[in-house]
Design a protein around this motif. Structure first.
Motif, mmCIF file in Angstrom:
data_model
loop_
_atom_site.group_PDB
_atom_site.id
_atom_site.type_symbol
_atom_site.label_atom_id
_atom_site.label_comp_id
_atom_site.label_asym_id
_atom_site.label_seq_id
_atom_site.Cartn_x
_atom_site.Cartn_y
_atom_site.Cartn_z
ATOM 1 N N VAL A 270 0.938 -1.111 -0.033
ATOM 2 C CA VAL A 270 -0.061 -0.122 0.095
ATOM 3 C C VAL A 270 0.937 1.276 0.104
ATOM 4 O O VAL A 270 0.583 2.115 -0.868
ATOM 5 C CB VAL A 270 -0.834 0.011 1.242
ATOM 6 N N ILE A 271 1.868 1.424 0.780
ATOM 7 C CA ILE A 271 2.797 2.437 0.844
ATOM 8 C C ILE A 271 3.678 2.607 -0.494
ATOM 9 O O ILE A 271 3.683 3.582 -0.897
ATOM 10 C CB ILE A 271 3.912 2.189 2.079
ATOM 11 N N SER A 272 4.096 1.424 -1.100
ATOM 12 C CA SER A 272 4.517 1.607 -2.308
ATOM 13 C C SER A 272 3.816 2.217 -3.484
ATOM 14 O O SER A 272 4.207 3.112 -4.251
ATOM 15 C CB SER A 272 5.232 0.258 -2.870
ATOM 16 N N LEU A 273 2.508 1.608 -3.449
ATOM 17 C CA LEU A 273 1.399 2.275 -4.363
ATOM 18 C C LEU A 273 1.084 3.737 -3.874
ATOM 19 O O LEU A 273 1.166 4.455 -4.916
ATOM 20 C CB LEU A 273 0.184 1.394 -4.219
ATOM 21 N N LEU A 274 1.085 3.982 -2.659
ATOM 22 C CA LEU A 274 0.734 5.578 -2.506
ATOM 23 C C LEU A 274 2.214 6.339 -2.571
ATOM 24 O O LEU A 274 1.826 7.500 -3.291
ATOM 25 C CB LEU A 274 0.450 5.539 -0.994
ATOM 26 N N GLY A 275 3.393 5.877 -2.497
ATOM 27 C CA GLY A 275 4.449 6.540 -2.910
ATOM 28 C C GLY A 275 4.720 6.871 -4.234
ATOM 29 O O GLY A 275 4.834 7.876 -4.554
ATOM 30 N N PHE A 276 4.288 5.994 -5.020
ATOM 31 C CA PHE A 276 4.149 6.028 -6.362
ATOM 32 C C PHE A 276 3.288 7.114 -6.904
ATOM 33 O O PHE A 276 3.825 7.968 -7.606
ATOM 34 C CB PHE A 276 3.925 4.840 -7.283
ATOM 35 N N PHE A 277 1.985 6.950 -6.481
ATOM 36 C CA PHE A 277 0.921 8.178 -7.084
ATOM 37 C C PHE A 277 1.299 9.325 -6.304
ATOM 38 O O PHE A 277 1.288 10.443 -7.074
ATOM 39 C CB PHE A 277 -0.343 7.580 -6.800
ATOM 40 N N ALA A 278 1.908 9.461 -5.289
ATOM 41 C CA ALA A 278 2.295 10.770 -4.837
ATOM 42 C C ALA A 278 3.445 11.503 -5.479
ATOM 43 O O ALA A 278 3.309 12.517 -5.837
ATOM 44 C CB ALA A 278 2.861 10.882 -3.125
ATOM 45 N N CYS A 279 4.480 10.731 -6.038
ATOM 46 C CA CYS A 279 5.373 11.204 -6.773
ATOM 47 C C CYS A 279 4.923 11.494 -8.179
ATOM 48 O O CYS A 279 5.134 12.667 -8.799
ATOM 49 C CB CYS A 279 6.604 10.172 -6.876
ATOM 50 N N PHE A 280 4.184 10.603 -8.571
ATOM 51 C CA PHE A 280 3.428 10.676 -9.994
ATOM 52 C C PHE A 280 2.800 12.266 -10.186
ATOM 53 O O PHE A 280 2.697 12.814 -10.976
ATOM 54 C CB PHE A 280 2.584 9.410 -10.145
ATOM 55 N N ALA A 281 1.864 12.320 -8.725
ATOM 56 C CA ALA A 281 1.196 13.751 -8.875
ATOM 57 C C ALA A 281 1.791 14.955 -9.201
ATOM 58 O O ALA A 281 1.472 15.842 -9.638
ATOM 59 C CB ALA A 281 0.291 13.651 -7.525
ATOM 60 N N SER A 282 3.150 14.821 -8.557
ATOM 61 C CA SER A 282 3.849 16.027 -8.545
ATOM 62 C C SER A 282 4.438 16.270 -10.198
ATOM 63 O O SER A 282 4.289 17.060 -10.589
ATOM 64 C CB SER A 282 5.264 15.946 -7.836
ATOM 65 N N ILE A 283 4.830 15.176 -10.671
ATOM 66 C CA ILE A 283 5.492 14.951 -12.169
ATOM 67 C C ILE A 283 4.365 15.544 -13.114
ATOM 68 O O ILE A 283 4.657 16.062 -13.998
ATOM 69 C CB ILE A 283 5.957 13.772 -12.327
ATOM 70 N N ASN A 284 3.184 14.733 -12.707
ATOM 71 C CA ASN A 284 1.801 15.094 -13.510
ATOM 72 C C ASN A 284 1.687 16.517 -13.898
ATOM 73 O O ASN A 284 1.517 17.100 -15.189
ATOM 74 C CB ASN A 284 0.921 14.309 -12.901
ATOM 75 N N LEU A 285 1.639 17.243 -12.737
ATOM 76 C CA LEU A 285 1.281 18.941 -12.798
ATOM 77 C C LEU A 285 2.391 19.415 -13.764
ATOM 78 O O LEU A 285 2.216 20.217 -14.616
ATOM 79 C CB LEU A 285 1.287 19.464 -11.874
ATOM 80 N N TYR A 286 3.599 19.033 -13.666
ATOM 81 C CA TYR A 286 4.717 19.561 -14.223
ATOM 82 C C TYR A 286 4.790 19.074 -15.800
ATOM 83 O O TYR A 286 5.116 19.979 -16.803
ATOM 84 C CB TYR A 286 6.238 19.185 -13.773
ATOM 85 N N THR A 287 4.297 17.977 -16.172
ATOM 86 C CA THR A 287 4.194 17.436 -17.308
ATOM 87 C C THR A 287 3.195 18.188 -18.353
ATOM 88 O O THR A 287 3.164 18.766 -19.214
ATOM 89 C CB THR A 287 3.896 16.041 -17.592
ATOM 90 N N GLN A 288 1.940 18.411 -17.402
ATOM 91 C CA GLN A 288 0.895 19.157 -17.858
ATOM 92 C C GLN A 288 1.266 20.904 -18.072
ATOM 93 O O GLN A 288 0.794 21.373 -19.242
ATOM 94 C CB GLN A 288 -0.379 19.066 -17.044
ATOM 95 N N SER A 289 1.995 21.280 -17.259
ATOM 96 C CA SER A 289 2.457 22.597 -17.287
ATOM 97 C C SER A 289 3.383 22.879 -18.460
ATOM 98 O O SER A 289 3.080 23.758 -19.280
ATOM 99 C CB SER A 289 3.132 22.990 -15.999
ATOM 100 N N LEU A 290 4.603 21.982 -18.619
ATOM 101 C CA LEU A 290 5.411 22.429 -19.574
ATOM 102 C C LEU A 290 4.893 22.006 -21.161
ATOM 103 O O LEU A 290 4.813 22.778 -22.015
ATOM 104 C CB LEU A 290 6.661 21.107 -19.543
ATOM 105 N N SER A 291 3.849 21.288 -21.059
ATOM 106 C CA SER A 291 3.197 21.048 -22.545
ATOM 107 C C SER A 291 2.320 22.235 -22.824
ATOM 108 O O SER A 291 2.312 22.677 -23.885
ATOM 109 C CB SER A 291 2.182 19.770 -22.571
ATOM 110 N N ARG A 292 1.687 22.972 -21.741
ATOM 111 C CA ARG A 292 0.770 24.190 -22.081
ATOM 112 C C ARG A 292 1.715 25.230 -22.254
ATOM 113 O O ARG A 292 1.385 26.181 -22.988
ATOM 114 C CB ARG A 292 0.017 24.206 -20.814
ATOM 115 N N MET A 293 3.068 25.223 -21.572
ATOM 116 C CA MET A 293 3.706 26.291 -21.952
ATOM 117 C C MET A 293 4.254 26.396 -23.468
ATOM 118 O O MET A 293 4.243 27.325 -24.212
ATOM 119 C CB MET A 293 5.276 26.165 -20.885
ATOM 120 N N ILE A 294 4.698 25.308 -23.855
ATOM 121 C CA ILE A 294 4.815 24.853 -25.218
ATOM 122 C C ILE A 294 3.907 25.191 -26.170
ATOM 123 O O ILE A 294 3.873 25.960 -27.243
ATOM 124 C CB ILE A 294 5.684 23.493 -25.577
#
Length: 426
Positions: A270-294
């Protein structure tokens, strides 16, 4: 179709920002800060939150008055013109190959623990993470916001469970006495902890997609920062009580160790799953932000180009594919070469703080009244943090200087000069 969909609600916006600010930081920074400052790190979190408030409020004012997918680059354009806007835009994009791969590696480390033995490979875990990032980005900001809200609630539940099972009492919540020695250690810890509030500038790119940006965007920033700050402080209280800090191993495993210590080994998955999605959430916003900047830059300068197009879901799909491709190449290069990703993370931090500084400079130019004075305070704070970065700030300055040089004009002038010389020779 050339406009983004306005799908982000107040609740999903708070979820997006809070998970982005927590993200990778929750699994590293509280333990690292405790290792530097000990119990005094509780004071460091309060000082950091007080310092970040004027910056967050200034971003809120900018986003309220100038909601645009260009984010800081758009603010700078409004304040100083198009030429400087381009430099800021590509400065932000330049973080892709140096910053995000380190975060993807951390997320991939959690994902690797969830994969079956034949697929338990670090590179494969990172590739799958990038693929999931692209998929989530393409389904639209509404669905992405809902996913991140669920992740945020899961993180809060975990920290709340730490408090409950860990029997956190009044004594644990008592702030330690401040001494002259602790002030130095607090200062050293703050240099690391600022990373936890890197993400507000990325969230600024989502302002155009709020249903009611004038009302909801500033509230989402303020509440999101408060929620993230309170969660970091609460997590630090638990880490200090159970001494889950003070070694290199604890720097990245304090949360899994606490979970196993308090709940038993059965919660490891459960912690591995939560850890992955917590890290993923941070990267996800940056991925969306960078694509919107371009996309925003393409919309401004090449409106008929492929990067200026959006999908039926109102998503800049081609820009998202481009960001995903660069991430994939960067991760593969990092894995093959064995480059020090911590080193690149410091370079990325320099870019982020410089972007903050430029945003505050634009705010001081654009805003009036009390908001202008708030921007002045924020500008001073960002300048102090930027100077404290040391050598890593030189990378951001160098990239910005190179991007600010009018290369096109130089090449045109040189080609004209060469033509004239050839004619003279003939």
């Amino acid at each position: 179709m050339s406009q983004l969909k306005q799908e982000i609600t107040l609740f999903s916006g708070i979820g997006q920002l809070s998970t982005t600010l927590l993200g990778t930081g929750l699994f590293m920074i509280p333990a690292i800060a405790a290792g530097i400052a000990g119990e005094a790190s509780l004071w460091a979190w309060i000082i950091l939150f007080i310092a970040i408030c004027p910056i967050a409020l200034t971003f809120a004012q900018l986003g309220k008055r100038y909601p645009n997918a260009g984010g800081t680059a758009y603010f700078v354009r409004q304040a100083f013109g198009v030429k400087l806007e381009r430099s800021v835009a590509w400065l932000f994009v330049s973080v892709i190959p140096v910053g995000l791969p380190a975060a993807i590696e951390l997320a991939g480390g959690f994902a690797q623990q969830l994969l079956p033995s034949p697929l338990n490979n670090a590179m494969l875990a990172q590739v799958l993470t990038i693929a999931l990032l692209i998929i989530v980005s393409l389904i639209g900001s509404k669905s992405s916001g809902q996913l991140q809200t669920v992740i945020a609630l899961s993180i809060f539940s975990l920290v709340g469970a730490f408090f409950w099972v860990g029997d956190i009492g009044t004594q644990d919540l008592t702030m330690p006495a401040l001494t002259s020695d602790s002030l130095w250690s607090i200062g050293a810890a703050l240099g690391v902890m600022f990373w936890c509030f890197v993400g507000i500038e990325a969230f600024a790119h989502m302002g155009e997609e709020f249903r009611n940006p004038q009302r909801d965007f500033p509230i989402a920033i303020i509440v999101g920062c408060f929620v993230a700050g309170a969660t970091y402080w609460a997590c630090s209280v638990v880490i200090l009580k159970f001494n889950a800090y003070g070694s290199a191993a604890f720097d990245s495993t304090s949360i899994p160790w606490l979970s196993e210590h308090l709940f038993g080994s059965g919660i490891k998955t459960v912690i591995s799953l939560l850890g992955f999605f917590a890290c993923f959430a941070s990267i996800n916003l940056y991925t969306q932000s960078l694509s919107r900047m371009i996309w925003a830059q393409a919309r401004q300068h090449q409106p008929d180009g492929k990067l200026a197009k959006v999908s039926r879901r109102g998503v800049p799909a081609n820009a998202t594919y481009l960001v995903g491709g660069i991430l994939l190449i960067s991760c593969i290069a990092g894995e093959i070469s064995g480059m020090d990703l911590e080193f690149f993370l410091k370079l990325a931090n320099g870019i982020f703080v410089f972007v903050y500084l430029l945003a505050m400079l634009a705010a001081f130019q654009l805003l009036t009244g009390f908001a202008k004075w708030l921007a002045a305070i924020s500008l001073l704070l960002c300048t102090l943090v930027f100077v404290c970065l040391g050598w890593s700030m030189l990378y951001a300055i160098t990239i910005f200087a190179l991007l600010s040089i009018p290369w096109k004009r130089i090449f045109i002038n040189r080609s004209i000069s060469w033509d004239k010389n050839l004619r003279k020779q003939k």
